[in-house]
Design a protein around this motif. Structure first.
Motif, PDB file in Angstrom:
ATOM      1  N   ALA A   1       0.848  -1.188   0.000  1.00 41.60           N
ATOM      2  CA  ALA A   1       0.000   0.000   0.000  1.00 41.60           C
ATOM      3  C   ALA A   1       0.884   1.238   0.000  1.00 41.60           C
ATOM      4  N   VAL A   2       0.502   2.227  -0.786  1.00 36.56           N
ATOM      5  CA  VAL A   2       1.255   3.478  -0.882  1.00 36.56           C
ATOM      6  C   VAL A   2       0.318   4.647  -0.585  1.00 36.56           C
ATOM      7  N   SER A   3       0.894   5.752  -0.127  1.00 36.76           N
ATOM      8  CA  SER A   3       0.080   6.907   0.245  1.00 36.76           C
ATOM      9  C   SER A   3      -0.322   7.761  -0.956  1.00 36.76           C
ATOM     10  N   ASP A   4       0.487   7.741  -2.008  1.00 37.61           N
ATOM     11  CA  ASP A   4       0.213   8.546  -3.206  1.00 37.61           C
ATOM     12  C   ASP A   4       0.509   7.676  -4.420  1.00 37.61           C
ATOM     13  N   LEU A   5      -0.529   7.064  -4.969  1.00 39.84           N
ATOM     14  CA  LEU A   5      -0.362   6.089  -6.046  1.00 39.84           C
ATOM     15  C   LEU A   5       0.322   6.680  -7.273  1.00 39.84           C
ATOM     16  N   GLN A   6      -0.060   7.856  -7.697  1.00 39.41           N
ATOM     17  CA  GLN A   6       0.539   8.468  -8.885  1.00 39.41           C
ATOM     18  C   GLN A   6       2.023   8.761  -8.669  1.00 39.41           C
ATOM     19  N   LYS A   7       2.350   9.315  -7.514  1.00 37.07           N
ATOM     20  CA  LYS A   7       3.746   9.626  -7.202  1.00 37.07           C
ATOM     21  C   LYS A   7       4.580   8.341  -7.153  1.00 37.07           C
ATOM     22  N   SER A   8       4.053   7.302  -6.523  1.00 32.29           N
ATOM     23  CA  SER A   8       4.770   6.032  -6.443  1.00 32.29           C
ATOM     24  C   SER A   8       4.908   5.377  -7.810  1.00 32.29           C
ATOM     25  N   LYS A   9       3.874   5.471  -8.623  1.00 29.50           N
ATOM     26  CA  LYS A   9       3.939   4.909  -9.982  1.00 29.50           C
ATOM     27  C   LYS A   9       5.085   5.552 -10.752  1.00 29.50           C
ATOM     28  N   LEU A  10       5.156   6.871 -10.730  1.00 29.28           N
ATOM     29  CA  LEU A  10       6.217   7.578 -11.446  1.00 29.28           C
ATOM     30  C   LEU A  10       7.593   7.206 -10.888  1.00 29.28           C
ATOM     31  N   PHE A  11       7.694   7.099  -9.554  1.00 30.10           N
ATOM     32  CA  PHE A  11       8.953   6.720  -8.929  1.00 30.10           C
ATOM     33  C   PHE A  11       9.407   5.344  -9.421  1.00 30.10           C
ATOM     34  N   TYR A  12       8.545   4.349  -9.323  1.00 29.94           N
ATOM     35  CA  TYR A  12       8.942   2.995  -9.703  1.00 29.94           C
ATOM     36  C   TYR A  12       9.185   2.865 -11.205  1.00 29.94           C
ATOM     37  N   GLU A  13       8.408   3.581 -12.028  1.00 30.70           N
ATOM     38  CA  GLU A  13       8.673   3.551 -13.471  1.00 30.70           C
ATOM     39  C   GLU A  13      10.103   3.995 -13.759  1.00 30.70           C
ATOM     40  N   LYS A  14      10.546   5.048 -13.104  1.00 27.36           N
ATOM     41  CA  LYS A  14      11.902   5.557 -13.328  1.00 27.36           C
ATOM     42  C   LYS A  14      12.962   4.673 -12.677  1.00 27.36           C
ATOM     43  N   ALA A  15      12.754   4.282 -11.426  1.00 29.99           N
ATOM     44  CA  ALA A  15      13.751   3.492 -10.701  1.00 29.99           C
ATOM     45  C   ALA A  15      13.937   2.105 -11.306  1.00 29.99           C
ATOM     46  N   PHE A  16      12.871   1.490 -11.783  1.00 24.03           N
ATOM     47  CA  PHE A  16      12.952   0.125 -12.306  1.00 24.03           C
ATOM     48  C   PHE A  16      13.633   0.032 -13.660  1.00 24.03           C
ATOM     49  N   VAL A  17      13.801   1.159 -14.348  1.00 22.81           N
ATOM     50  CA  VAL A  17      14.506   1.142 -15.636  1.00 22.81           C
ATOM     51  C   VAL A  17      15.891   0.519 -15.465  1.00 22.81           C
ATOM     52  N   ALA A  18      16.561   0.856 -14.383  1.00 23.70           N
ATOM     53  CA  ALA A  18      17.914   0.348 -14.136  1.00 23.70           C
ATOM     54  C   ALA A  18      17.943  -1.167 -13.975  1.00 23.70           C
ATOM     55  N   LEU A  19      16.816  -1.757 -13.569  1.00 21.41           N
ATOM     56  CA  LEU A  19      16.744  -3.204 -13.375  1.00 21.41           C
ATOM     57  C   LEU A  19      16.093  -3.917 -14.560  1.00 21.41           C
ATOM     58  N   GLY A  20      15.629  -3.150 -15.530  1.00 20.49           N
ATOM     59  CA  GLY A  20      14.964  -3.738 -16.685  1.00 20.49           C
ATOM     60  C   GLY A  20      13.516  -4.116 -16.425  1.00 20.49           C
ATOM     61  N   TYR A  21      12.923  -3.572 -15.364  1.00 23.58           N
ATOM     62  CA  TYR A  21      11.529  -3.862 -15.028  1.00 23.58           C
ATOM     63  C   TYR A  21      10.640  -2.774 -15.629  1.00 23.58           C
ATOM     64  N   SER A  22       9.392  -3.131 -15.928  1.00 24.29           N
ATOM     65  CA  SER A  22       8.497  -2.146 -16.530  1.00 24.29           C
ATOM     66  C   SER A  22       7.063  -2.331 -16.055  1.00 24.29           C
ATOM     67  N   LEU A  23       6.276  -1.283 -16.253  1.00 24.00           N
ATOM     68  CA  LEU A  23       4.859  -1.308 -15.915  1.00 24.00           C
ATOM     69  C   LEU A  23       4.174  -2.371 -16.764  1.00 24.00           C
ATOM     70  N   SER A  24       3.349  -3.186 -16.137  1.00 22.15           N
ATOM     71  CA  SER A  24       2.680  -4.264 -16.846  1.00 22.15           C
ATOM     72  C   SER A  24       1.195  -3.967 -17.053  1.00 22.15           C
ATOM     73  N   PHE A  25       0.484  -3.656 -15.977  1.00 20.04           N
ATOM     74  CA  PHE A  25      -0.943  -3.361 -16.074  1.00 20.04           C
ATOM     75  C   PHE A  25      -1.395  -2.699 -14.788  1.00 20.04           C
ATOM     76  N   GLY A  26      -2.632  -2.270 -14.750  1.00 21.19           N
ATOM     77  CA  GLY A  26      -3.168  -1.671 -13.539  1.00 21.19           C
ATOM     78  C   GLY A  26      -4.479  -0.981 -13.809  1.00 21.19           C
ATOM     79  N   LYS A  27      -4.915  -0.220 -12.808  1.00 16.01           N
ATOM     80  CA  LYS A  27      -6.165   0.517 -12.907  1.00 16.01           C
ATOM     81  C   LYS A  27      -5.966   1.859 -12.220  1.00 16.01           C
ATOM     82  N   GLU A  28      -6.172   2.912 -12.959  1.00 13.77           N
ATOM     83  CA  GLU A  28      -5.986   4.270 -12.446  1.00 13.77           C
ATOM     84  C   GLU A  28      -6.676   4.442 -11.096  1.00 13.77           C
ATOM     85  N   ASP A  29      -5.973   5.049 -10.155  1.00 15.73           N
ATOM     86  CA  ASP A  29      -6.458   5.347  -8.811  1.00 15.73           C
ATOM     87  C   ASP A  29      -6.700   4.115  -7.935  1.00 15.73           C
TER      88      ASP A  29
END
Length: 126
Positions: A8-36
């Motif tokens: 669970a995260v306090s700010d889903l949009q902020k966390s999404k952007l964080f992990y999208e950027k941080a995971f690039v270094a590991l070769g991980y990417s967004l797969s699926f989800g549901k806004e909000d």
């Protein structure tokens, strides 16, 4: 093997952007989800999911799903967990809302975390 972990995260949009950027270094990417609601990232053979902390989803702040090899293993895990003191959070059975061939059970561990055993037969067949 762990199939997916949800936190669970306090700010889903902020966390999404964080992990999208941080995971690039590991070769991980967004797969699926549901806004909000939640987002899932493909992390090799599993998923790392983030969920809005005030979501109505029946999850706890941490959710771990262990991949089973058969429905019988899911059933066995459920009974063993209850015998060990877990509380029921969803008996073994099909979960077509997740995927057509998804079968899972849910228990709450001694600290109240939602622990799942699951099999997605469509993944096992491929």
């Amino acid at each position: 093997m762990i199939d997916h972990i949800t936190v669970a995260v306090s700010d889903l949009q902020k966390s999404k952007l964080f992990y999208e950027k941080a995971f690039v270094a590991l070769g991980y990417s967004l797969s699926f989800g549901k806004e909000d609601v939640f987002w899932a990232f493909d992390v090799n053979d599993g998923l790392f999911e983030i969920m809005q902390s005030n979501s109505e989803a029946p999850l706890t702040r941490i959710h771990v799903a262990f991949r089973a090899k058969s429905k019988a293993e899911v059933d066995g895990f459920y009974q063993a967990a209850l015998d060990a003191g877990a509380r029921d959070n969803g008996p073994p059975g099909p979960r077509p809302a997740y995927a057509e061939n998804y079968y899972a059970c849910f228990v709450l561990d001694p600290d109240g975390y939602n622990i799942e055993a699951m099999i997605n037969e469509a993944l096992e067949a491929s």
